[in-house]
Design an enzyme around this catalytic site. Structure first.
Site, mmCIF file in Angstrom:
data_model
loop_
_atom_site.group_PDB
_atom_site.id
_atom_site.type_symbol
_atom_site.label_atom_id
_atom_site.label_comp_id
_atom_site.label_asym_id
_atom_site.label_seq_id
_atom_site.Cartn_x
_atom_site.Cartn_y
_atom_site.Cartn_z
ATOM 1 N N LYS A 106 17.675 39.387 -35.354
ATOM 2 C CA LYS A 106 16.933 38.845 -34.069
ATOM 3 C C LYS A 106 16.879 40.133 -33.180
ATOM 4 C CE LYS A 106 17.076 34.051 -33.433
ATOM 5 N NZ LYS A 106 17.518 32.949 -32.535
ATOM 6 N N ARG A 160 9.703 13.326 -31.091
ATOM 7 C CA ARG A 160 10.029 13.296 -32.645
ATOM 8 C C ARG A 160 10.839 12.386 -33.125
ATOM 9 N NH1 ARG A 160 8.691 18.797 -34.724
ATOM 10 N NH2 ARG A 160 10.665 18.566 -36.167
ATOM 11 N N GLU A 175 16.308 15.880 -33.571
ATOM 12 C CA GLU A 175 15.858 14.887 -32.382
ATOM 13 C C GLU A 175 16.358 13.288 -32.985
ATOM 14 O OE1 GLU A 175 13.581 18.473 -31.678
ATOM 15 O OE2 GLU A 175 13.867 17.093 -33.452
#
Length: 620
Positions: free
Chosen positions: A277, A389, A361
């Protein structure tokens, strides 16, 4: 090398040397840094994916192969390689290009992708369409390792392992590290595993196993398993996919060679690529969440350019909940957004009771339902757009059993630069229809503290409260704040004829309109609804008997929203002779851009609202 290199036809990257492709990747990173440091956006993940995306475009023609990016905040390089170099400085600006892939922006973007873990299902759909005769080439997928935590991925893998639709899946492993790299040996083995010799040998072993008696298969089985065990891809192999990796996701020559071999296998292949990253920007390298999504910053120091002038609602929520940490029944969960929801500080202080379940979720909600059943006080902190979701779990696992789960809905309302896929405009509509659910909203930071207190003490049903990104419209201290009382509204200003009803952040909009209307000689009443479910019907009925005009303000959609709730009440009580107007969002998806500019485009600036009210009253 000049900017003209980035306006090439999509096929032309295949003609560049590896050295030239490395230079292109470097120029792309510099362009991303220039724009994101100015506009804000997603940084670390997209910098880490540059080499992989350059490799994708060098091997595959995006005009023929659907490039499917999971979430797609890692796909800035793809935008720059598909005709958007010059317009890239409008990234996330109103009227400019999106921070995510969107087919309405470019035919090179196969699908919209703002929520995670959809890519493999989309690719399976493309594979199924091809099997039924669609004239499209096999899909090329890039999915981040974080997205692999969601159940939708494994539902797609389940079918893919069975049907074997040809596709290339690049697993961009930049954080979770599914398996540790084993250096040169791993790269060498990864290349071997894609060779025709290995594939032929492997298929031959499988055929042999089906024909040999059980007593003779032990040695053959051990041989095949030994080949699998020297790589970390056992999970994918068992699901029916060919696995290659891990490879160095920043070695463009290796990436191209691996992609070419995977392409020629004509089956579902997953390439495990390990990336860093923030690659190319040392300040952000490896520092995961802080540099995931950023506001404008100084490119030389990494320091933010815009400092928040007031404490954010998210910080107020965290601070308010912390005072209940001494109650060991208080627990909390978030789904891959610990710092975004402020739960990171609580996770640090009480890691056994506050957790991040990753991009899950639905699991977050259902697990908290069980904890509520066992006598705990669960707080579920999730953005409005992501809580969508888990809608079935809210109904099935929380609502039906009337379990006291507290939903803390961050980023409610217009969120700005993240656009259509992230606007928090649906939560009132999708929660209001659920039996047993209590819905309420604070108007400012101080009343948000009161909202957390109410949620803590509310044990008779599930409840949900919403608060905006960044700051409330209403400044603290304008109105004194009292405790929330179930189903009770609060009259802030008493006037006549014209009633302004605000809910949550809408109270601030209503107050701004109130002040301007007062200058024009109006004397409106101002009501903080506080609860949209249950409504304070007694107060509403009383006010409707003394007012002729009613305006509603809420950062939500009109359909199923606050205005709808009030109109339903008026119909039930046969309340007539009231002129009614809602300043909620109409039936359209809201694009990305600066929130103020978006609101102005929707006619929701204070000037527009006041003018609309004056003209409306005059017309009546």
């Amino acid at each position: 090398m000049t900017a003209e290199i980035y306006t090439y036809s999509h096929q032309s990257l295949s003609t560049f040397s590896v050295a030239q492709l490395d230079e292109i990747a470097s120029r792309i990173r510099q362009r991303i840094l220039e724009v994101v440091s100015s506009n804000g956006g997603h940084l670390s993940s997209t910098l880490g994916a540059v080499d992989l995306i350059v490799g994708m475009h060098a091997v595959f023609d995006v005009k023929q192969h659907p490039f499917i990016f999971d979430v797609s905040h890692q796909a800035y390089a793809h935008k720059l390689l598909t005709g958007r170099w010059e317009t890239f400085d409008t990234l996330r600006c109103f009227g400019g290009i999106s921070g995510f892939c969107n087919p309405k922006e470019s035919v090179s973007d196969y699908f919209i992708a703002g929520h995670s873990s959809t890519s493999l299902s989309l690719a399976v759909g493309v594979g199924r369409a091809r099997a039924l005769g669609a004239k499209i080439q096999m899909p090329i997928v890039m999915i981040g390792d974080g997205s692999m935590s969601a159940g939708l991925v494994y539902e797609a893998l389940n079918e893919l392992g069975d049907k074997k639709y040809p596709m290339v899946i690049i697993l961009n492993d930049n954080e979770m590290s599914i398996a540790k790299p084993i250096g040169a040996i791993s790269n060498y083995l990864s290349q071997i595993l894609t060779t025709p010799l290995y594939q032929k040998m492997r298929d031959g072993i499988k055929k042999m196993l089906t024909k040999m008696p059980d007593s003779a298969t032990y040695l053959a089985k051990r041989f095949e398993e030994s080949l699998k065990l020297i790589t970390p891809g056992i999970l994918f192999e068992e699901l029916g996919l060919d696995y290659v990796g891990p490879i160095d996701g920043h070695n463009i020559e290796l990436i191209i060679t691996t992609l070419q071999k995977a392409r020629d296998m004509n089956k579902p292949v997953i390439i495990h690529a390990q990336t860093l990253k923030g690659k190319g920007y040392e300040i952000a390298e490896g520092r995961f969440e802080r540099w995931h999504g950023v506001g404008p910053f100084d490119i030389h120091t990494g320091s933010a350019l815009k400092k928040a002038s007031t404490i954010s609602p998210t910080a107020v929520f965290t601070e308010s909940l912390q005072k209940y940490l001494s109650d060991e029944k208080v627990v909390g969960v978030t789904a891959a957004m610990p710092s975004g929801t402020g739960l990171d500080k609580l996770i640090e202080k009480a890691p056994q009771r506050f957790i991040d379940v990753a991009i899950c979720e639905a699991h977050a909600v259902t697990s908290m339902a069980a904890m509520a059943k066992e006598g705990f006080k669960p707080f579920v902190a999730i953005y409005s757009t992501f809580l969508q979701r888990a809608y079935d779990q809210i109904i099935h696992d929380v609502g039906i059993l009337n379990l006291p789960v507290r939903f803390c809905i961050d980023r409610a309302g217009i969120v700005g630069e993240d656009g259509e896929t992230h606007q928090g405009l649906f939560d009132i509509a999708y929660l209001r229809s659920i039996p047993n659910m209590v819905l309420f909203a604070p108007r400012d930071n101080e009343s948000l503290r009161q909202a957390v207190d109410f949620a803590y003490h509310h044990n008779s049903s599930p409840c949900a409260f919403r608060y905006p990104r960044g700051k409330f419209v209403l400044n603290d201290g304008i109105f004194s704040t009292s405790a929330f009382v179930l189903g009770k509204a609060e009259l802030l200003k008493k006037g006549k004829k014209l009633l302004l009803i605000g809910y949550g952040n809408g109270v601030g909009r209503a107050y701004e309109a109130y002040e301007e209307l007062a200058k024009e000689g109006f004397k409106p009443s101002l009501l903080d609804l506080r609860f949209v479910k249950p409504l304070d019907k007694k107060t509403l009925a009383k006010l409707f008997s003394t007012h002729k005009y009613v305006c509603v303000f809420s950062d939500s959609y009109y359909m199923g929203g606050v205005g709808s709730a009030i109109l339903e009440f008026m119909a039930e009580e046969n309340i007539q002779n009231i002129a009614f107007k809602s300043f909620e969002i109409k039936d359209e998806f809201i694009p990305h851009g600066n929130s103020t500019m978006i609101e102005s485009s929707l006619g929701l600036s204070t000037i527009d609202i006041v003018l609309a009210i004056k003209n409306w009253v005059d017309s009546k």
